[in-house]
Enzyme design. Structure first.
Site, PDB file in Angstrom:
ATOM      1  CG  ASP A 121      -1.949   1.011   1.274  1.00  0.00           C
ATOM      2  OD1 ASP A 121      -2.789   0.981   0.369  1.00  0.00           O
ATOM      3  OD2 ASP A 121      -1.962   1.870   2.181  1.00  0.00           O
ATOM      4  CD  GLU A 125      -2.196   2.193  -3.637  1.00  0.00           C
ATOM      5  OE1 GLU A 125      -3.254   2.804  -3.845  1.00  0.00           O
ATOM      6  OE2 GLU A 125      -1.515   2.385  -2.612  1.00  0.00           O
TER       7      GLU A 125
HETATM    8  C1  BGC Z   1      -5.487   2.174  -0.376  1.00  0.00           C
HETATM    9  C2  BGC Z   1      -6.638   3.002   0.069  1.00  0.00           C
HETATM   10  C3  BGC Z   1      -6.290   3.614   1.408  1.00  0.00           C
HETATM   11  C4  BGC Z   1      -4.965   4.372   1.344  1.00  0.00           C
HETATM   12  C5  BGC Z   1      -4.430   4.655   2.689  1.00  0.00           C
HETATM   13  C6  BGC Z   1      -4.451   3.264  -0.573  1.00  0.00           C
HETATM   14  O1  BGC Z   1      -3.907   3.546  -1.604  1.00  0.00           O
HETATM   15  O2  BGC Z   1      -5.707   1.453  -1.546  1.00  0.00           O
HETATM   16  O3  BGC Z   1      -7.819   2.278   0.131  1.00  0.00           O
HETATM   17  O4  BGC Z   1      -7.284   4.501   1.781  1.00  0.00           O
HETATM   18  O5  BGC Z   1      -3.993   3.629   0.691  1.00  0.00           O
HETATM   19  O6  BGC Z   1      -3.967   3.488   3.265  1.00  0.00           O
END
Ligand code: BGC
Length: 577
Positions: A243, A305
C-alpha cells in the site's frame, strides 16, 4: 501449492477433447496452475482482488469475512483466475476500511481469526489459487501500540521517533510544520495534547488523522516490517500488495509543497516535485524487502501500489532487485480513446520491458469509480471524488457496460498480468445513488460531503437474485446498501447464460490460458483509425472504438457484444486466423 501441470501438457489434453466437450476442457484448464515450471507465474497471472468486507459474509453480521471468502473460492476457480489479492483483514478500528492497521499479526474479529486466515490460504492453494495479502507500511492506525506509547511519551522521545512528530511553527508552535494536505482532505498534520495536558507537537498523516505516518528513516521501523513480512510468508502467502508504495520516504527537512496540477491527490507526477511522493529513498526499502522474500524462493512476489507517472518513472519500482509488479494506473486512468489506449499500451510494454518486468493491466479497484461507470461519465470526475446523487456528471449505464466489456476483452488479450476487481466480472456499475447517511469513506467525512469518495465501488456483491442481501449475507444485513437493480446482475442469474458478462469473462479467461496470451508477444496490426488491433500468440484482438463497423476475418472465439460478419462500434473480438 499443488504440483504444477505444465500449460503445454494441459493444452494438448484440451485439444484432445472434442469441441463440444467444453465443460471438461475448461475444468482441466482451471485445475492447472498459471504457468509452466520455470516460468515466473506472476508474469502472466490474472489476479482477482477481494475486498473482504464486501465479498461474502458467512457469520451474518453484514460485513464480509474470511470464512465467506473460503466458502466461495470455487467460484473463482470456475471463473478461471490464477490468484487472489485480499485487501487488509488485520486488526483495525476500521476508520479507513482496514487500511488503518493496529496489529499486523492479528486478524480483526470482524473478519475472523488467524486460523481462518490459515484455512483460507491452505484451501486456496488446494484448489490451485495463489494468495496475495496486503501490507500497509506508510502508516499504522492511531490505535497501534506504538502510536499509543508515542502519545504517552515526551516530545523527541525514542517512541515518537517511530512516527513523524514535529514541533509546530509560529510563536507557540500553533501552526502546522508545513503546508502538506491529506489525500482525504484537510491538513496532513494534527496537533497532540502532551502527557501534561498542554497542546504540543504535531504528527504527520498523509491520510486520515487515525493513520499516523511512520518514520522510515528509523531502523526499528524497518526491522519490524521485515518481521511482519516473514510472519505472513511463514503462513504461506504467495505475495504482498504494498500500500502507498510511493509514500514512505519524505524529502529531507519536510519542505513545503509547491502546488501544481495534482493538488492533494495521490499523484507523483513530476520527479521530486511532491516532497512526500516518489522520493528516491523508497527504493532502498524495496531492495531490502525483495531480499526478505528471496529467502522464501523465487515464487513470492511484491506488487507496488504507487501512483507515479510517467510509466518510465513507475518502472523504477520494478527493477530486477525491487518489486515484481506495479499496478499500471496510467492504463487505469486512460480515457475511452483509441489513440490514448494504443499509446499507453505501447509505452507500458516498452517501459516495463526495459527493466525486465511484465506490464500489469487494471481497470478497477476499491479506490476508483468502477469502470462500467467511469467509462461513460461525460465530464470531469477527478480520481477519489467518487460519484453520488448530486454529481454534475452521472454515467450512462448502457454505454458504460458496453465499453467496460470491450475494454475487458482488450485488456485480457494483452501480454502481462491482469487484475480484476471483485464484481467487475458481473458488470457491476458504481452505486451512484448511495444515500449520504450510509457513506463511510473518510474522504466523504473529511470533506464535509464535498467529495463522495469510494463507497460506491465497495458495495457488497450480489450472489443470488432471490435471497436476502442477494446472497451476500444470510441475515440480509449489508454494511452498505445494495441497489435493487443488482438482482438482475447477481451471479446465479449470469452463470452459464450466453452473452452474460460473467460468461464473457469465464470464456475469455479460459481462452487466454489455452493460447498463452499472458506470456505472448504483441504485434500491432493496422486496421484503420480508432481501431486497436494486435496479434498475440496466434490470436488477433480487435477493439473497435470507431463509430463505424469493422469487417471480421477469421474465426471469432470471444466477443464483447453479439457480432455477425462485422464488429460493431464499442466492441472487441478475439479471432483466430
Ligand atoms: C489504499 C486506500 C487507502 C490508502 C491509505 C491506498 O492507496 O488502496 O484504500 O485509503 O492507501 O492506506
Amino acid at each position: 501449492m499443488t504440483t504444477p501441470i505444465s500449460r503445454r501438457a494441459c493444452l494438448h489434453a484440451v485439444q484432445a477433447l472434442t469441441l463440444v466437450d467444453v465443460t471438461a476442457a475448461e475444468a482441466l484448464l482451471h485445475a492447472s496452475p498459471p504457468s509452466e515450471k520455470g516460468e515466473d507465474w506472476w508474469r502472466s497471472a490474472v489476479i482477482y482482488q477481494i475486498y473482504p468486507r464486501s465479498f461474502a459474509d458467512a457469520n451474518g453480521d453484514g460485513i464480509g469475512d474470511l470464512r465467506g471468502v473460503t466458502e466461495r473460492l470455487s467460484h473463482l476457480v470456475d471463473l478461471g483466475v490464477d490468484a487472489v489479492w485480499l485487501s487488509p483483514f488485520y486488526a483495525s478500528p476500521q476508520r479507513d476500511g482496514g487500511y488503518d492497521v493496529s496489529d499486523y499479526r492479528q486478524v480483526d474479529p470482524l473478519f475472523g481469526t488467524l486460523d481462518d486466515a490459515d484455512t483460507l490460504i491452505n484451501e486456496a492453494h488446494r484448489v490451485g489459487l495463489r494468495v496475495i495479502a496486503d501490507i500497509v507500511p506508510n502508516h499504522t492506525s492511531s490505535e497501534h501500540a506504538w502510536f499509543k506509547s508515542a502519545l504517552a511519551s515526551d516530545a523527541h522521545s525514542p517512541d515518537r521517533e517511530r512516527y513523524m512528530f514535529r514541533d509546530g511553527e509560529g510563536a507557540h508552535g500553533e501552526l502546522p510544520p508545513n503546508n502538506w494536505l491529506s489525500v482525504f482532505g484537510g491538513p496532513a498534520w494534527t496537533r497532540v495534547n502532551e502527557p501534561d495536558g498542554r497542546q504540543g507537537q504535531w504528527y504527520l498523516h498523509l491520510f486520515d488523522p487515525s493513520q499516523p505516518d511512520l518514520n522510515w528513516d528509523n531502523e526499528e521501523v524497518r526491522a519490524e516490517f521485515d518481521d511482519v513480512l516473514r510472519f505472513w510468508m511463514d503462513r504461506g502467502v504467495d505475495g504482498l500488495r504494498v500500500d502507498v508504495a510511493h509514500g514512505l520516504i519524505k524529502a529531507q527537512g519536510l519542505p513545503d509543497y509547491v502546488p501544481h496540477a495534482d493538488g492533494g491527490s495521490m499523484g507523483g507526477d513530476e520527479e521530486s516535485a511532491t516532497p512526500y511522493w516518489g522520493q528516491e529513498g523508497v527504493h532502498e526499502v524495496w531492495r531490502r524487502w525483495r531480499s526478505v522474500l528471496a529467502a522464501y524462493g523465487a515464487d513470492r512476489i511484491l506488487v507496488a501500489e504507487a501512483w507515479i507517472h510517467p510509466l518510465k518513472r513507475m518502472a523504477k519500482w520494478v527493477r530486477p532487485d525491487e518489486m515484481h509488479q506495479a499496478f499500471n494506473f496510467t492504463f487505469l486512468e486512460c480515457p475511452w480513446d483509441a489513440k490514448a489506449l494504443h499509446s499507453v499500451i505501447e509505452e507500458s510494454l516498452t517501459e516495463f520491458g526495459a527493466v525486465g518486468a511484465p506490464s500489469t493491466w487494471v481497470m478497477s479497484n476499491h479506490d476508483v469509480v468502477r469502470h462500467a461507470s467511469r467509462l461513460a461519465v461525460f465530464g470531469e470526475n477527478p480520481q477519489g471524488h467518487g460519484i453520488g446523487p448530486k454529481s454534475a456528471h452521472k454515467p450512462d449505464r448502457i454505454v458504460g457496460l458496453q465499453r467496460a466489456r470491450a475494454l475487458t476483452l482488450l485488456m485480457l488479450g494483452l501480454p502481462g498480468s491482469s487484475y480484476i476487481y471483485q464484481g467487475e466480472e458481473l458488470g457491476l456499475p458504481e452505486h451512484v445513488e448511495l444515500p449520504d447517511d450510509a457513506r463511510q469513506d473518510p474522504t466523504w467525512l473529511r470533506t464535509d460531503g464535498e467529495r463522495y469518495g469510494r463507497d460506491g465501488c465497495r458495495v457488497p456483491l450480489p450472489w443470488t437474485a432471490s435471497e436476502p442481501a442477494f446472497g451476500f449475507s444470510r441475515t440480509g444485513r449489508t454494511w452498505l446498501p445494495q441497489p435493487r437493480e443488482w438482482a438482475e446482475l447477481a451471479r446465479d442469474v449470469q452463470e452459464g447464460k450466453e452473452g452474460s458478462t460473467l460468461q464473457m469473462y469465464t470464456s475469455a479467461l479460459a481462452h487466454r490460458r489455452t493460447y498463452g496470451l499472458g506470456s505472448g508477444t504483441l504485434e500491432w496490426v493496422d486496421l484503420g483509425a480508432d481501431v486497436i488491433a494486435f496479434d498475440n500468440a496466434g490470436v488477433r484482438i480487435i477493439a473497435n472504438l470507431s463509430a463505424v463497423v469493422v469487417p471480421i476475418e477469421g474465426q471469432v472465439i470471444a466477443s464483447s457484444a453479439p457480432v455477425h460478419s462485422v464488429i460493431p462500434p464499442s466492441t472487441t473480438v478475439w479471432v483466430t486466423l
